[in-house]
Scaffold this motif. Structure first.
Motif, short mmCIF file in Angstrom:
data_model
loop_
_atom_site.label_atom_id
_atom_site.label_comp_id
_atom_site.label_asym_id
_atom_site.label_seq_id
_atom_site.Cartn_x
_atom_site.Cartn_y
_atom_site.Cartn_z
N ALA A 1 36.75 36.24 58.16
CA ALA A 1 36.09 34.84 58.21
C ALA A 1 36.81 33.83 57.02
O ALA A 1 37.14 34.37 56.18
CB ALA A 1 34.69 34.67 58.08
N PRO A 2 37.36 32.60 57.45
CA PRO A 2 37.73 31.82 56.32
C PRO A 2 36.71 31.74 55.12
O PRO A 2 35.69 31.66 55.25
CB PRO A 2 37.92 30.30 57.15
N ASP A 3 37.55 31.75 54.07
CA ASP A 3 36.68 31.31 52.83
C ASP A 3 36.04 32.84 52.36
O ASP A 3 35.05 32.99 51.45
CB ASP A 3 35.80 30.33 52.76
N SER A 4 36.36 34.01 52.99
CA SER A 4 35.73 35.15 52.39
C SER A 4 36.29 35.67 51.28
O SER A 4 37.17 34.99 50.72
CB SER A 4 36.45 36.29 53.44
N ASP A 5 35.54 36.42 50.55
CA ASP A 5 35.80 36.58 48.94
C ASP A 5 36.67 37.95 49.00
O ASP A 5 36.40 38.88 49.62
CB ASP A 5 34.40 36.88 48.28
N PHE A 6 37.77 38.12 48.08
CA PHE A 6 38.40 39.25 47.77
C PHE A 6 38.66 39.64 46.34
O PHE A 6 38.43 38.49 45.57
CB PHE A 6 39.78 38.98 48.44
N TYR A 7 38.95 40.72 46.12
CA TYR A 7 38.96 41.13 44.58
C TYR A 7 40.43 40.85 44.11
O TYR A 7 41.44 41.58 44.69
CB TYR A 7 38.68 42.47 44.54
N PHE A 8 40.40 40.22 42.79
CA PHE A 8 41.78 39.94 42.23
C PHE A 8 41.67 40.55 40.92
O PHE A 8 40.63 40.62 40.02
CB PHE A 8 41.91 38.45 42.12
N VAL A 9 42.98 40.81 40.51
CA VAL A 9 43.16 41.31 39.03
C VAL A 9 44.64 40.84 38.74
O VAL A 9 45.76 41.62 39.24
CB VAL A 9 43.17 42.77 38.62
N HIS A 10 44.99 39.89 38.26
CA HIS A 10 46.54 39.55 37.96
C HIS A 10 46.30 38.34 37.02
O HIS A 10 45.65 37.49 36.39
CB HIS A 10 47.06 38.95 39.13
N SER A 11 47.53 38.37 36.35
CA SER A 11 48.09 37.51 35.20
C SER A 11 49.08 36.34 35.62
O SER A 11 49.58 35.72 34.76
CB SER A 11 48.35 38.18 33.91
#
Length: 215
Positions: free
Chosen positions: A143-153
């Motif tokens: 689905a568009p605008d689904s949530d995903f997990y980020f870790v980045h600088s």
């Protein structure tokens, strides 16, 4: 068959667990020769760009990935693996693989693009992703605008913005999905992002999956 590249700088276990959940066969190896006959490769990564490039050169995966990209076979890059496919990273002043044209910049160096320096860096946590430029077949069923997990600088900055297939919003528009030809990269961790992330991985390995639905 899917190959997972192990170059001592990857989030390997979580990728393995995701493919096992999907019943997708894979080969994990730190030896490029053992992956030359797979159908597609996953290029994960966490940590420092300079160290990762050093490890790729020590293992021979730098040449392997360049040859693989030229062959037209599919590559899926994750997190650090989504960054070092580009030409250059500000992290450690690092010359990278050059599979895609562009650079990787610190959040703090993007004040010229309106980044709010009061925001915490690294960007850690769940963030929704808006699809762009027609999306990608790897997003089928997601689905568009689904949530995903980020870790980045650091932030992907492609020369050609048309290859950006999804953005997150973290003070600025953050390229989260980039795809050109056989190379697709994800700044977030699909293997740690629940059903939407598993959907991406499922699409990537679909020709190897059994008919059994698992989610």
């Amino acid at each position: 068959m899917t190959g997972i590249i192990d170059y001592n700088a990857g989030n390997i276990k979580s990728v393995e667990h995701a493919l096992e959940y999907l019943d997708a066969p894979y080969v994990l190896s730190g030896n490029p020769c053992e992956l030359k006959n797979v159908d597609r490769v996953i290029f994960p990564g966490v940590g420092d760009a300079a160290y990762a490039m050093q490890q790729l050169k020590l293992t021979g995966f730098d040449s392997f990935l360049k040859d693989w990209a030229e062959s037209g076979k599919p590559i899926l890059g994750i997190c650090l693996g989504s960054q070092i496919v580009f030409d250059y990273s500000e992290e450690g002043d690092t010359e990278c693989l050059g599979l895609l044209k562009g650079s990787i910049r610190r959040f703090s160096s993007l004040k010229d693009k309106g980044f709010d320096t009061s925001l915490k860096v690294p960007h850690i946590g769940w963030n929704n992703v808006s699809f762009a430029n027609g999306g990608s077949s790897l997003l089928n069923g997601v689905a568009p605008d689904s949530d995903f997990y980020f870790v980045h600088s650091y932030v992907i900055q492609p020369e050609d913005s048309s290859i950006i297939k999804g953005y997150a919003d973290y003070g600025i528009k953050v390229p989260a999905i980039v795809e050109k030809d056989n190379i697709a990269v994800f700044q977030f961790h699909p293997e740690k992002s629940g059903k939407p992330g598993l959907g991406i991985l499922r699409n990537f390995v679909s020709s190897d999956l059994s008919a059994k639905e698992k989610f």
